[in-house]
Motif scaffolding. Sequence first.
Motif, PDB file in Angstrom:
ATOM      1  N   LEU A 141      34.579  46.156 -68.029  1.00 52.71           N
ATOM      2  CA  LEU A 141      33.700  44.982 -68.094  1.00 52.71           C
ATOM      3  C   LEU A 141      32.878  45.001 -69.388  1.00 52.71           C
ATOM      4  O   LEU A 141      32.700  43.960 -70.034  1.00 52.71           O
ATOM      5  CB  LEU A 141      32.777  44.949 -66.864  1.00 52.71           C
ATOM      6  N   ALA A 142      32.412  46.196 -69.758  1.00 51.40           N
ATOM      7  CA  ALA A 142      31.639  46.310 -71.012  1.00 51.40           C
ATOM      8  C   ALA A 142      32.491  45.878 -72.200  1.00 51.40           C
ATOM      9  O   ALA A 142      32.030  45.127 -73.069  1.00 51.40           O
ATOM     10  CB  ALA A 142      31.172  47.753 -71.193  1.00 51.40           C
ATOM     11  N   ARG A 143      33.726  46.342 -72.252  1.00 52.67           N
ATOM     12  CA  ARG A 143      34.622  45.985 -73.364  1.00 52.67           C
ATOM     13  C   ARG A 143      34.925  44.491 -73.367  1.00 52.67           C
ATOM     14  O   ARG A 143      35.094  43.876 -74.408  1.00 52.67           O
ATOM     15  CB  ARG A 143      35.920  46.796 -73.269  1.00 52.67           C
ATOM     16  N   LEU A 144      34.968  43.932 -72.174  1.00 51.15           N
ATOM     17  CA  LEU A 144      35.208  42.492 -72.061  1.00 51.15           C
ATOM     18  C   LEU A 144      33.985  41.708 -72.573  1.00 51.15           C
ATOM     19  O   LEU A 144      34.122  40.695 -73.273  1.00 51.15           O
ATOM     20  CB  LEU A 144      35.474  42.182 -70.590  1.00 51.15           C
ATOM     21  N   LEU A 145      32.816  42.207 -72.241  1.00 54.61           N
ATOM     22  CA  LEU A 145      31.595  41.504 -72.641  1.00 54.61           C
ATOM     23  C   LEU A 145      31.391  41.516 -74.161  1.00 54.61           C
ATOM     24  O   LEU A 145      30.812  40.589 -74.716  1.00 54.61           O
ATOM     25  CB  LEU A 145      30.368  42.132 -71.953  1.00 54.61           C
ATOM     26  N   ILE A 146      31.860  42.568 -74.822  1.00 58.04           N
ATOM     27  CA  ILE A 146      31.704  42.599 -76.289  1.00 58.04           C
ATOM     28  C   ILE A 146      32.904  41.979 -77.003  1.00 58.04           C
ATOM     29  O   ILE A 146      32.985  41.999 -78.231  1.00 58.04           O
ATOM     30  CB  ILE A 146      31.457  44.031 -76.816  1.00 58.04           C
TER      31      ILE A 146
END
Lengths: 254, 230
Positions: free
Chosen positions: B46-51
């Motif tokens: 999710l973090a990688r998706l958000l950035i």
Amino acid sequence: MLLARRIYQFLIVYALGLGLLLGLKYALRLSNYVIPDPALIWQTFAAVRGHYLSQTLDTLYVAIFGQIISIFVALAIGIIGRQTTWFGALVKVAAYNVQAYPIVALAPIIFILLGDGFFTRLTIAAMICYFPLLLVVLGVMGQPVGDIEHFYRITGRLRWQLEVKIRVFENLHKLTTVVAGSATLAMAGTIVAEFIAANAGIGYSIRIALYQSDLGRILIALFLIGISLSVYQGLLEAAGAWVRQRWERMEGGL
Amino acid sequence: MKLHCQDITLSYAEAETPVFAHLSFAIEGPGFHALFGPSGVGKTTLARLLIGQIQPAAGRILSAPGRRHLYTYNLERLPGWSSVGHHLDKVTPPARRPTRDDLVAQFGLENVLGQRFAQLSMGQKNRINLVRYLVQDFDMLIMDESLANVDEPTRERILLKIKALFPQRFFLYISHNVVEVARFCRQVLVLRGAHRQPQAVVLPAGDQGGGRDPSSRDLQQTMLAMMNAG
């Protein structure tokens, strides 16, 4: 220390090889014409050492120049090939495919085109040690060091120079090892070139000794090649270790 | 300032089950928020998706806090060719040097600036890495186990300092420490796995140091809610 280790490792291997030959000579009662005895080898050494030493150094100079050229070319291609663009991919694929071809087979063409002088020997030496170097450089340059590069990438600071610097620094040991190893290939390439058609160098001297069936001269040539290559590789390894230590100590700027 | 995702679906190639299936949530910012959930539930994804490092197969991020989003994780390293102080100098914008000095002092790092990254303890590595992110220009910073190797009192001091220094920024703190998350974070996004609907729930939390002083009863309730949600 590295230099001394290289030299005594070579001396052990050479002594074992010579011992095996002499063992064969005495076991099979071979004449001095086939395998010379130690006294004859020593006499030959005393007779040709000056000439052979200068020829070996001549070959070594060509090998060193060839290796330097191949290091620069491999670095340049590796830096271009690390890119994820179509051009980078093309360079990488081309490099992998071309290295599959035995480059020494092209040597006669180079002799025909360039003649049998210095540049031919240099070209063949460079070509022979270039491809193994290139494969390692491509591998190093194409492999991101994610744990370090992440910060610079996400903050928009990752220029290609920094990317290359990080990857070289993280793989310095691997790179210095392959550079030292490729010295053997450069020397082999130069000797092969001299053996095929050149008119100078220790490879040329070996060819003449071969035509005369003079194993003594060939053994002395092999000794001088081995000892000079051991010294060169030892110096390269020591230089690599020195560069690593110095780089780790100095305050380099980003 | 709001982080709002709607109907996000994402699968990894060759995986039988999706990481996210119709994931929707909204976190009102700014402040120090948490992303919580068991290992393998998709927090880092999710973090990688958000950035913007990966793209969902379906759904989208409707709104995100500002434009500049950073993500840091605890295994990051600094290059080894110069001291950590030198690296910090190089990546700190001139206007933020006082902030950097303040952070270095508060994080207990003055004595290690002359050392190489490899010479530091794991906790010091975590803190130095975090400092270089905090002095950047960012709207949202995702901290993935960024203080995993730091002792509890120091971690508390660091979290309170971050909250005091950057009240208008959006933080998403990924941690497995239930007590810490319940105590210091304003809202907790609990990821529950793709097989459960809703796949994520947002819970209010203690927000200590952010203008609230939660009682132990409040904290217990928050922790209970987090565990039940997960």
